[in-house]
Design an enzyme around this catalytic site. Structure first.
Site, PDB file in Angstrom:
ATOM      1  N   ARG A  71      20.057   8.155 -49.960  1.00 27.54           N
ATOM      2  CA  ARG A  71      19.664   9.119 -50.992  1.00 27.54           C
ATOM      3  C   ARG A  71      20.876   9.574 -51.783  1.00 27.54           C
ATOM      4  O   ARG A  71      21.978   9.662 -51.261  1.00 27.54           O
ATOM      5  CB  ARG A  71      18.985  10.336 -50.347  1.00 27.54           C
ATOM      6  N   TYR A 199      15.843   2.654 -52.974  1.00 30.34           N
ATOM      7  CA  TYR A 199      16.076   3.129 -51.608  1.00 30.34           C
ATOM      8  C   TYR A 199      15.035   4.152 -51.156  1.00 30.34           C
ATOM      9  O   TYR A 199      14.692   5.066 -51.906  1.00 30.34           O
ATOM     10  CB  TYR A 199      17.481   3.743 -51.456  1.00 30.34           C
ATOM     11  N   LYS A 208      10.009  12.228 -49.398  1.00 28.73           N
ATOM     12  CA  LYS A 208      10.767  13.444 -49.694  1.00 28.73           C
ATOM     13  C   LYS A 208      10.358  14.048 -51.041  1.00 28.73           C
ATOM     14  O   LYS A 208      10.289  15.265 -51.195  1.00 28.73           O
ATOM     15  CB  LYS A 208      12.284  13.159 -49.672  1.00 28.73           C
ATOM     16  N   HIS A 228      10.868  19.759 -43.266  1.00 29.52           N
ATOM     17  CA  HIS A 228      11.553  18.538 -42.820  1.00 29.52           C
ATOM     18  C   HIS A 228      11.583  18.560 -41.287  1.00 29.52           C
ATOM     19  O   HIS A 228      12.624  18.802 -40.687  1.00 29.52           O
ATOM     20  CB  HIS A 228      12.970  18.549 -43.410  1.00 29.52           C
ATOM     21  N   SER A 250      19.008  15.366 -42.063  1.00 26.92           N
ATOM     22  CA  SER A 250      18.957  13.904 -42.064  1.00 26.92           C
ATOM     23  C   SER A 250      20.026  13.339 -41.125  1.00 26.92           C
ATOM     24  O   SER A 250      21.175  13.768 -41.165  1.00 26.92           O
ATOM     25  CB  SER A 250      19.197  13.381 -43.480  1.00 26.92           C
ATOM     26  N   CYS A 252      20.176  13.621 -37.896  1.00 27.96           N
ATOM     27  CA  CYS A 252      20.573  14.544 -36.823  1.00 27.96           C
ATOM     28  C   CYS A 252      19.600  14.587 -35.658  1.00 27.96           C
ATOM     29  O   CYS A 252      19.579  15.560 -34.902  1.00 27.96           O
ATOM     30  CB  CYS A 252      20.806  15.935 -37.394  1.00 27.96           C
ATOM     31  N   ASP A 277       9.475  13.267 -39.191  1.00 29.38           N
ATOM     32  CA  ASP A 277      10.286  13.643 -40.357  1.00 29.38           C
ATOM     33  C   ASP A 277       9.726  14.812 -41.172  1.00 29.38           C
ATOM     34  O   ASP A 277      10.490  15.611 -41.672  1.00 29.38           O
ATOM     35  CB  ASP A 277      10.457  12.421 -41.274  1.00 29.38           C
ATOM     36  N   ARG A 368      17.649   0.955 -41.836  1.00 34.16           N
ATOM     37  CA  ARG A 368      16.431   1.615 -41.334  1.00 34.16           C
ATOM     38  C   ARG A 368      15.346   0.622 -40.942  1.00 34.16           C
ATOM     39  O   ARG A 368      15.366  -0.535 -41.361  1.00 34.16           O
ATOM     40  CB  ARG A 368      15.880   2.549 -42.416  1.00 34.16           C
TER      41      ARG A 368
HETATM   42  P1  GTP Z   1      16.425  11.135 -40.911  1.00 34.57           P
HETATM   43  O1  GTP Z   1      15.478   9.994 -40.723  1.00 34.57           O
HETATM   44  O2  GTP Z   1      17.572  10.802 -41.809  1.00 34.57           O
HETATM   45  O3  GTP Z   1      15.740  12.408 -41.344  1.00 34.57           O
HETATM   46  O4  GTP Z   1      17.161  11.414 -39.522  1.00 34.57           O
HETATM   47  P2  GTP Z   1      16.701  11.895 -38.076  1.00 34.57           P
HETATM   48  O5  GTP Z   1      16.848  13.375 -37.988  1.00 34.57           O
HETATM   49  O6  GTP Z   1      15.367  11.340 -37.720  1.00 34.57           O
HETATM   50  O7  GTP Z   1      17.836  11.292 -37.151  1.00 34.57           O
HETATM   51  P3  GTP Z   1      17.774  10.207 -35.973  1.00 34.57           P
HETATM   52  O8  GTP Z   1      16.873  10.623 -34.852  1.00 34.57           O
HETATM   53  O9  GTP Z   1      17.527   8.885 -36.559  1.00 34.57           O
HETATM   54  O10 GTP Z   1      19.271  10.286 -35.405  1.00 34.57           O
HETATM   55  C1  GTP Z   1      20.385   9.946 -36.143  1.00 34.57           C
HETATM   56  C2  GTP Z   1      21.606   9.738 -35.291  1.00 34.57           C
HETATM   57  O11 GTP Z   1      21.790  10.799 -34.352  1.00 34.57           O
HETATM   58  C3  GTP Z   1      21.556   8.453 -34.501  1.00 34.57           C
HETATM   59  O12 GTP Z   1      22.813   7.826 -34.625  1.00 34.57           O
HETATM   60  C4  GTP Z   1      21.326   8.912 -33.101  1.00 34.57           C
HETATM   61  O13 GTP Z   1      21.865   8.012 -32.185  1.00 34.57           O
HETATM   62  C5  GTP Z   1      21.995  10.284 -33.054  1.00 34.57           C
HETATM   63  N1  GTP Z   1      21.338  11.182 -32.084  1.00 34.57           N
HETATM   64  C6  GTP Z   1      20.011  11.466 -32.031  1.00 34.57           C
HETATM   65  N2  GTP Z   1      19.736  12.309 -30.999  1.00 34.57           N
HETATM   66  C7  GTP Z   1      20.918  12.576 -30.414  1.00 34.57           C
HETATM   67  C8  GTP Z   1      21.304  13.385 -29.290  1.00 34.57           C
HETATM   68  O14 GTP Z   1      20.494  14.041 -28.637  1.00 34.57           O
HETATM   69  N3  GTP Z   1      22.642  13.410 -28.985  1.00 34.57           N
HETATM   70  C9  GTP Z   1      23.562  12.703 -29.697  1.00 34.57           C
HETATM   71  N4  GTP Z   1      24.834  12.787 -29.332  1.00 34.57           N
HETATM   72  N5  GTP Z   1      23.233  11.913 -30.748  1.00 34.57           N
HETATM   73  C10 GTP Z   1      21.936  11.858 -31.101  1.00 34.57           C
HETATM   74  C1  SPV Z   2      16.357  11.444 -44.702  1.00 36.50           C
HETATM   75  O1  SPV Z   2      17.340  11.110 -45.370  1.00 36.50           O
HETATM   76  O2  SPV Z   2      16.189  12.618 -44.288  1.00 36.50           O
HETATM   77  C2  SPV Z   2      15.337  10.439 -44.337  1.00 36.50           C
HETATM   78  C3  SPV Z   2      15.403   9.135 -44.962  1.00 36.50           C
HETATM   79  O3  SPV Z   2      14.438  10.732 -43.567  1.00 36.50           O
HETATM   80  S1  SPV Z   2      14.870   9.171 -46.608  1.00 36.50           S
HETATM   81  O4  SPV Z   2      13.515   8.647 -46.673  1.00 36.50           O
HETATM   82  O5  SPV Z   2      15.758   8.346 -47.359  1.00 36.50           O
HETATM   83  O6  SPV Z   2      14.853  10.535 -47.106  1.00 36.50           O
HETATM   84 MN    MN Z   3      14.459  12.894 -43.074  1.00 36.43          MN
END
Ligand code: GTP
Ligand code: SPV
Ligand code: MN
Length: 584
Positions: A71, A199, A208, A228, A250, A252, A277, A368
């Site tokens: 993004r 993207y 979003k 979110h 995002s 996290c 999400d 992704r």
């Molecule tokens: P978006 O799709 O961008 O909104 O992100 P998201 O919040 O769904 O994040 P996602 O669960 O894909 O995690 C992103 C990163 O955080 C990855 O590299 C994971 O490995 C890391 N991660 C997720 N949960 C944990 C955790 O409990 N501890 C640690 N240390 N890392 C974590």
């Molecule tokens: C984020 O960036 O928080 C996502 C991926 O979940 S996107 O669809 O690109 O917003």
């Molecule tokens: Mn997201």
């Protein structure tokens, strides 16, 4: 060309086609046959690479333009009539100026391409909480992704015809020139124009753009919340299920938490996945806050996903999924950093080159997978329930290497809103720009709130007077680091240990200690059975430093400043109370 009885829709499709000049117009019906047809088209054009049909049936690899992989917040605009209505955290453009700029780019942009007309529903097709939209796009990749991510097709079109209203999303890849890339939102007109990017978050307009940036001001007006957030059900050994939502910025941890498997010592617990999400929250007659997931698929981050961290994500993406910007092995299987220790021999990187460490990682850090929701082994059918699910607890989180304890419970709703509003996190690869830069990301909505964040906080606060049965609010931080830069908490499945304390608090059977920043568990209140973690580490994870927090309070005041008098009085009162308590 399929006809629609909705005059606004047919007229808008006609005028957009006149402007963008596509060779063909394709009205999407959302059928399997149509999906297969589009996938074959993408394969024939070389955009899709078919993955190993034995190990990854129905799966494809897509490589995006290397300049278009995340993004772009600086090119994302809220085009409200008044600049103040967008607020200090959004980029703003006057609606007329935005339309003019966009029209210049849209002019003839779809020449030689097909324009897809994609009617979609955000939410279960028969839910009163669901809202519909129509996306026009000249990208087949976007079309197939929309079909996985939303309930798209004829049923949504019929609903639009019945209801009469829908969000208008116009999307073109144009020439993918970052200089001519704009993601524009017109909340007052329920319209989106996205040009120059293919993207995910920039181009899948249901996600979003609609479900957050257009829906959040709509929710403000109508009395609900567009967030979110992930949605999970936590089933206890007593077979009671508690529903929890969680807002983390995002990259996290939402997708990961949405499908955790309980640690071995937690027999009888089960996590049900409803969403990873976005959540739309409504107060119902019973006084509880109910959540639906407007989406129908996952658009999850590949790197870091492994058998250890997230076996369910690996499992669910092994069929009928699209991988974007990952590596490709000799066996035609996807690969990314973290999947195994080292890249297998003969690897092709995300840009289609033989892997060479000099060129950077195998998979892009924001690569992704797009996966249907029902593929998830812990998928809950309640994700399709038109009523949604009643929420017991809301989590706010972020990546903070110091300061924020593993978990903090809010004293009450207003304090919880303060905890959400002041959550800080470090930037990730989900957006372009530097990674690891700390910033405040209120309720994980900084890039997604389609109106003035101060008004959004007021809206959140207003729920306190509407019900006495609101969820409890928590701030969590899985990312605290020790002096050597190592994560102190194991995270992933072990986060259930924190969730268990939260559930027990909701049930009224766990202890907490009152501190100036909120209610904290004592180290012995978190079950660490089977974990290799010492009492000192637990103590640190659950501690807070007055000195650091007083400094933080000052930083928060600086962050609040640009909101001026629009900032809700209750939030400032809350802040003052905490500060006084810290200074005692
Ligand atoms: P978006 O799709 O961008 O909104 O992100 P998201 O919040 O769904 O994040 P996602 O669960 O894909 O995690 C992103 C990163 O955080 C990855 O590299 C994971 O490995 C890391 N991660 C997720 N949960 C944990 C955790 O409990 N501890 C640690 N240390 N890392 C974590
Ligand atoms: C984020 O960036 O928080 C996502 C991926 O979940 S996107 O669809 O690109 O917003
Ligand atoms: Mn997201």
């Amino acid at each position: 060309m399929e006809q629609t009885s909705n005059k606004t829709l047919s007229e808008w499709v006609r005028s957009t086609a006149e402007l963008t000049k596509p060779d063909h117009i394709h009205w999407c019906d959302g059928s399997k046959e149509e999906y297969n047809f589009l996938v074959q088209k993408l394969e024939a054009s070389g955009d899709f690479t078919k993955l190993n049909p034995k190990t990854y049936p129905g799966c494809y690899l897509y490589r995006s333009n290397p300049n278009d992989v995340a993004r772009t917040e600086h090119l994302t605009f809220i085009c409200s009539r008044n600049k103040d209505d967008a607020g200090p955290l959004n980029y703003w453009m006057a609606p007329d100026e935005a339309r003019e700029k966009a029209n210049g780019i849209l002019q003839g942009a779809m020449k030689g391409r097909t324009m897809y007309v994609i009617p979609y529903a955000m939410g279960p097709i028969d839910s009163p909480l669901t809202r519909c939209g129509v996306q026009l796009t000249d990208s087949s990749y976007v079309a197939v992704n929309m079909m996985i991510m939303t309930r798209a097709g004829t049923k949504a079109l019929r609903r639009i015809e019945r209801e009469g209203s829908f969000v208008k999303g116009t999307h073109t890849l144009a020439d993918l020139n970052p200089e001519r890339r704009y993601i524009m939102h017109f909340p007052e007109e329920l319209a989106i124009i996205s040009v120059g990017s293919g993207y995910g978050g920039n181009a899948l307009l249901g996600k979003k753009c609609h479900a957050l940036r257009i829906a959040s001001p709509q929710a403000h007006t109508e009395g609900w919340l567009a967030e979110h957030m992930l949605i999970i059900g936590i089933e206890t050994p007593e077979k009671e299920t508690f529903f929890v939502t969680g807002a983390f910025p995002s990259g996290c941890g939402k997708t990961n938490l949405a499908m955790i498997l309980p640690p071995e010592k937690f027999k009888g617990y089960k996590i049900w996945t409803l969403g990873d999400d976005i959540a739309w929250l409504h107060l119902r007659e019973d006084g509880r806050l109910w959540a639906i997931n407007p989406e129908n698929g996952f658009f999850g981050i590949a790197p870091g996903t492994s058998q250890k961290s997230n076996p369910s994500a690996l499992d669910m993406s092994k069929k009928n999924s699209i991988f974007t910007n990952v590596g490709l092995t000799k066996e035609k299987e996807p690969w990314w950093e973290g999947l195994s220790k080292t890249p297998p021999e003969g690897m092709i990187d995300w840009q289609g080159r033989p892997y060479d460490p000099k060129n950077g990682p195998v998979a892009h850090a924001n690569s992704r997978f797009t996966v249907p929701l029902s593929n998830c082994p812990t998928y809950s059918k309640l994700a399709d329930d038109p009523r949604g699910v009643p929420i017991s607890a809301i989590l706010f989180g972020g990546r903070r290497r110091s300061l924020a304890p593993l978990v903090t419970e809010a004293n009450d709703w207003a304090h919880g809103v303060w905890l959400g509003a002041t959550a800080g996190s470090e930037t990730t690869a989900a957006m372009t720009g530097k990674v690891g830069i700390p910033r405040y990301d209120p309720m994980a909505m900084r890039p997604f709130c389609g109106y003035n964040m101060a008004d959004y906080w007021s809206h959140w606060l207003s729920f306190a007077s509407k019900s006495t049965k609101l969820p409890k609010i928590y701030r969590v931080n899985w990312f605290r680091q020790d002096d050597n830069g190592h994560f102190m908490w194991p995270g992933f499945g072990d986060n259930l240990r924190v969730l268990k304390w939260i559930i027990d608090r909701c049930k009224g059977c766990a202890a907490a200690e009152s501190t100036p920043i909120g209610l904290l568990p004592k180290p012995e209140d978190i079950n660490t059975d089977g974990l290799d973690i010492g009492p000192d580490t637990m103590k640190k994870l659950l501690s807070f430093s007055r000195e650091e927090w007083l400094r933080e309070m000052g930083d928060i005041e600086t962050f609040f400043e640009p909101f001026g008098s629009r900032i809700p009085h209750t939030l400032l009162e809350e802040h003052k109370k905490i500060k006084e308590s810290l200074s005692k």
